[in-house]
Structure formats: C-alpha cells, structure tokens
Write a protein that holds these residues in place. Structure first.
Motif, PDB file in Angstrom:
ATOM      1  N   ARG A   1     -44.129  -9.005 -11.820  1.00 59.89           N
ATOM      2  CA  ARG A   1     -43.624  -9.220 -10.463  1.00 59.89           C
ATOM      3  C   ARG A   1     -42.314  -8.469 -10.224  1.00 59.89           C
ATOM      4  O   ARG A   1     -42.047  -8.004  -9.117  1.00 59.89           O
ATOM      5  CB  ARG A   1     -43.403 -10.713 -10.211  1.00 59.89           C
ATOM      6  N   ASP A   2     -41.491  -8.347 -11.270  1.00 58.38           N
ATOM      7  CA  ASP A   2     -40.202  -7.660 -11.146  1.00 58.38           C
ATOM      8  C   ASP A   2     -40.317  -6.141 -11.295  1.00 58.38           C
ATOM      9  O   ASP A   2     -39.308  -5.442 -11.241  1.00 58.38           O
ATOM     10  CB  ASP A   2     -39.212  -8.196 -12.189  1.00 58.38           C
ATOM     11  N   GLY A   3     -41.533  -5.640 -11.497  1.00 67.04           N
ATOM     12  CA  GLY A   3     -41.720  -4.201 -11.638  1.00 67.04           C
ATOM     13  C   GLY A   3     -41.375  -3.660 -13.005  1.00 67.04           C
ATOM     14  O   GLY A   3     -41.253  -2.441 -13.179  1.00 67.04           O
ATOM     15  N   GLU A   4     -41.238  -4.526 -14.000  1.00 67.72           N
ATOM     16  CA  GLU A   4     -40.913  -4.080 -15.360  1.00 67.72           C
ATOM     17  C   GLU A   4     -42.167  -3.761 -16.165  1.00 67.72           C
ATOM     18  O   GLU A   4     -42.080  -3.181 -17.245  1.00 67.72           O
ATOM     19  CB  GLU A   4     -40.088  -5.155 -16.074  1.00 67.72           C
ATOM     20  N   LEU A   5     -43.322  -4.164 -15.675  1.00 66.16           N
ATOM     21  CA  LEU A   5     -44.611  -3.822 -16.274  1.00 66.16           C
ATOM     22  C   LEU A   5     -45.506  -3.245 -15.185  1.00 66.16           C
ATOM     23  O   LEU A   5     -45.389  -3.606 -14.008  1.00 66.16           O
ATOM     24  CB  LEU A   5     -45.290  -5.052 -16.882  1.00 66.16           C
ATOM     25  N   ASP A   6     -46.413  -2.366 -15.596  1.00 66.00           N
ATOM     26  CA  ASP A   6     -47.395  -1.816 -14.662  1.00 66.00           C
ATOM     27  C   ASP A   6     -48.706  -2.595 -14.694  1.00 66.00           C
ATOM     28  O   ASP A   6     -49.422  -2.652 -13.689  1.00 66.00           O
ATOM     29  CB  ASP A   6     -47.666  -0.347 -15.004  1.00 66.00           C
TER      30      ASP A   6
END
Length: 302
Positions: A137-142
């Motif tokens: 959700r935080d954009g740290e994983l794709d």
C-alpha cells in the motif's frame, strides 16, 4: 542545437565530403551545407574549412566530433532503454513473499521469469502477510505473495495456489511415535509453537476450532517471528504446530510431519498488486502466474 545537427556534422566529418554525406543522409547538398552553417553560427565556432575541392576539420571541429559522437551514442542508448523499459525488459521488481511458499514451485516460476527477462532486477523480501500488505500500500513493494484476505479497495489479487495443513513435530515427540491416525483429542494440553499474533493472519483459527470442538485445549508455549525459528523450536522439542505441507520441503534434522486427524480448509496463496501501479515489468511478472493483461485491464476499469 538539435540531435539532427549533430548527425549531419558527424556524417560530413566522417566523409569529408558534403556530396557523399548528403547522399547518405538523403538530403540535398545545399540543404546540408545550410544546416552545418547554422550549427557553426549557433556555436560561434568554425568546425569545417571548405574549398571547391575538399573539406577539412578545424581543431575545434575535431574536438566537437568526439563530443558529438558521445552525445549521439548516449541518445541512442537512452532510446533503446526507453523501448526495452516500455516492453518490461528492464527495470526493478520488488516482490514480497512468505517463507512457507518458497518452494520448488515458486523457484521454477522465478527462474523462468528471469530467464525470459534477464534485464530485470528482482528483489525478494521474506515478510509476513500483514507487513507485505502495508508495504504494498505504501509503494515499497510492487507485488506480494501472501495469505488472504487482502481487503483494501486500491489493491487487486489473484489466487495462485493452495496447500494442505499438516502437523509439524519433533521426531522424539510422543505423537510422532503413536501408531495409527492422530485424533483431535491427542492435542489436549499440548504446547504450541506459533507465529506471533500480529503476523499469523488467522492461520491457526481452523486448527484451534477443531481442537475445541473435540474438547482439546492446546496452549501457546512459544511465539516466533519467522518460519525458520518456528521449525527450529519444533525440531528441538519445544512444541508442535500445524503448518502447510509445503514446509515439508525444508528438511531439518529431528523434524517430521504427520497428517492431521481430519482435513482443514486448504491454505491459499494470492498474488497481490496495487491496482493503479501496473508497470510493463509487473505485467510480465503477472503473466508468469498466468494472469493476462486482459484480466488486469478488467480490474483497472472497475
């Protein structure tokens, strides 16, 4: 100054002839001459000396030729990288996973993906499901390989596999030596080694419900934060625990697996991603799990 001016100059400098360079560039000789003159005027530098019979480079022209070639090479590389990026052939992909699915099945998928897209840098993170969801959700994983539920409207997921639950225990445990099938009452008073409640995503609910149905009351003796520690404590005799059958691939001395008294609902694995963050690299990765661009497009139109 435009890239075409650099190309025109390099062609003349290499041929030392406006006529031959113009033919190579598919331009008229007067038009090429005018473009080179415009370049020199913009630079306020004489790059070429012309006569009716020959063309020669000035000292400034020779220096400029090296720089022009370097710029054109960089532009060509940038163009190629942009095209490969658009096709998902290069880039970085950050994928979360839970250790219990790090099996030969996943290894084969990742190996095939990297063989097909060797220009992609794949970064893997062993994380519990709740932490994967937070980072996604935080954009740290794709993308994230985790246990359902996912439960956020900005995320989409696809079922990719399931595994039966089995009992993990020490080879020295009394239930390891019991003849015949186990019963739910066998677990009464047994010590359990469990993942920490913040990390287990409801994994033990079905097991505990069956125990309770038959009057068995196992108790949590140890909480751990990762699968390797859990298996180590079980093999050391600190307790037992239900696990997925996929963990049986992780060989450890003193650790065995037995069937549970009756089948529990299989444990699902889903591949999740952010609905509005689908890149060409991610599309290729989703395709490795038989998720087509059409399926992703349907999700994005919801």
């Amino acid at each position: 100054m435009e890239l075409r001016h650099l190309r025109y100059f390099v062609a003349v400098a290499e041929d030392l002839s406006f006529r031959r360079a113009a033919a190579r560039l598919h331009l008229s000789q007067p038009a090429l001459s005018a473009q080179i003159k415009a370049l020199e005027d913009e630079l306020n530098v004489r790059l070429l000396t012309r006569s009716t019979r020959s063309v020669e480079m000035t000292h400034a022209g020779r220096v400029f030729l090296e720089e022009a070639r370097s710029v054109l090479n960089s532009a060509s590389q940038a163009e190629q990288r942009a095209r490969t990026a658009e096709q998902g052939l290069t880039g970085t992909l950050r994928v979360g996973l839970i250790a219990s699915i790090a099996t030969s099945w996943l290894s084969r998928i990742l190996r095939d993906f990297l063989r097909q897209f060797p220009g992609v840098q794949l970064s893997l993170y062993d994380l519990p499901s709740p932490e994967q969801i937070r980072r996604l959700r935080d954009g740290e994983l794709d993308a994230a390989l985790l246990r359902p539920p996912v439960g956020f409207p900005e995320m989409e997921y696809k079922f990719v596999g399931e595994a039966q639950q089995v009992l993990a225990l020490s080879s020295r445990h009394r239930l390891a030596r019991k003849r015949g099938a186990l019963t739910w009452k066998d677990f009464d008073g047994e010590a359990l080694v469990m993942m920490h409640p913040n990390m287990q995503h409801g994994f033990y609910d079905a097991f505990l419900a069956e125990c309770s149905k038959f009057g068995a009351k196992p108790h949590a003796a140890q909480y751990v934060n990762d699968i390797q520690t859990l298996l180590w404590l079980i093999s050391g005799g600190f307790g037992i625990a239900p696990t997925t059958a996929t963990l049986a691939e992780m060989k450890r001395p003193g650790l065995i697996f037995r069937e549970l008294p009756s089948p529990l609902p299989p444990v699902q694995t889903v591949l999740a991603w952010r609905r509005n963050a689908v890149s060409p690299v991610l599309l290729n990765f989703l395709a490795s799990f038989k998720i087509s661009p059409g399926e992703v497009a349907k999700v994005e139109r919801k």
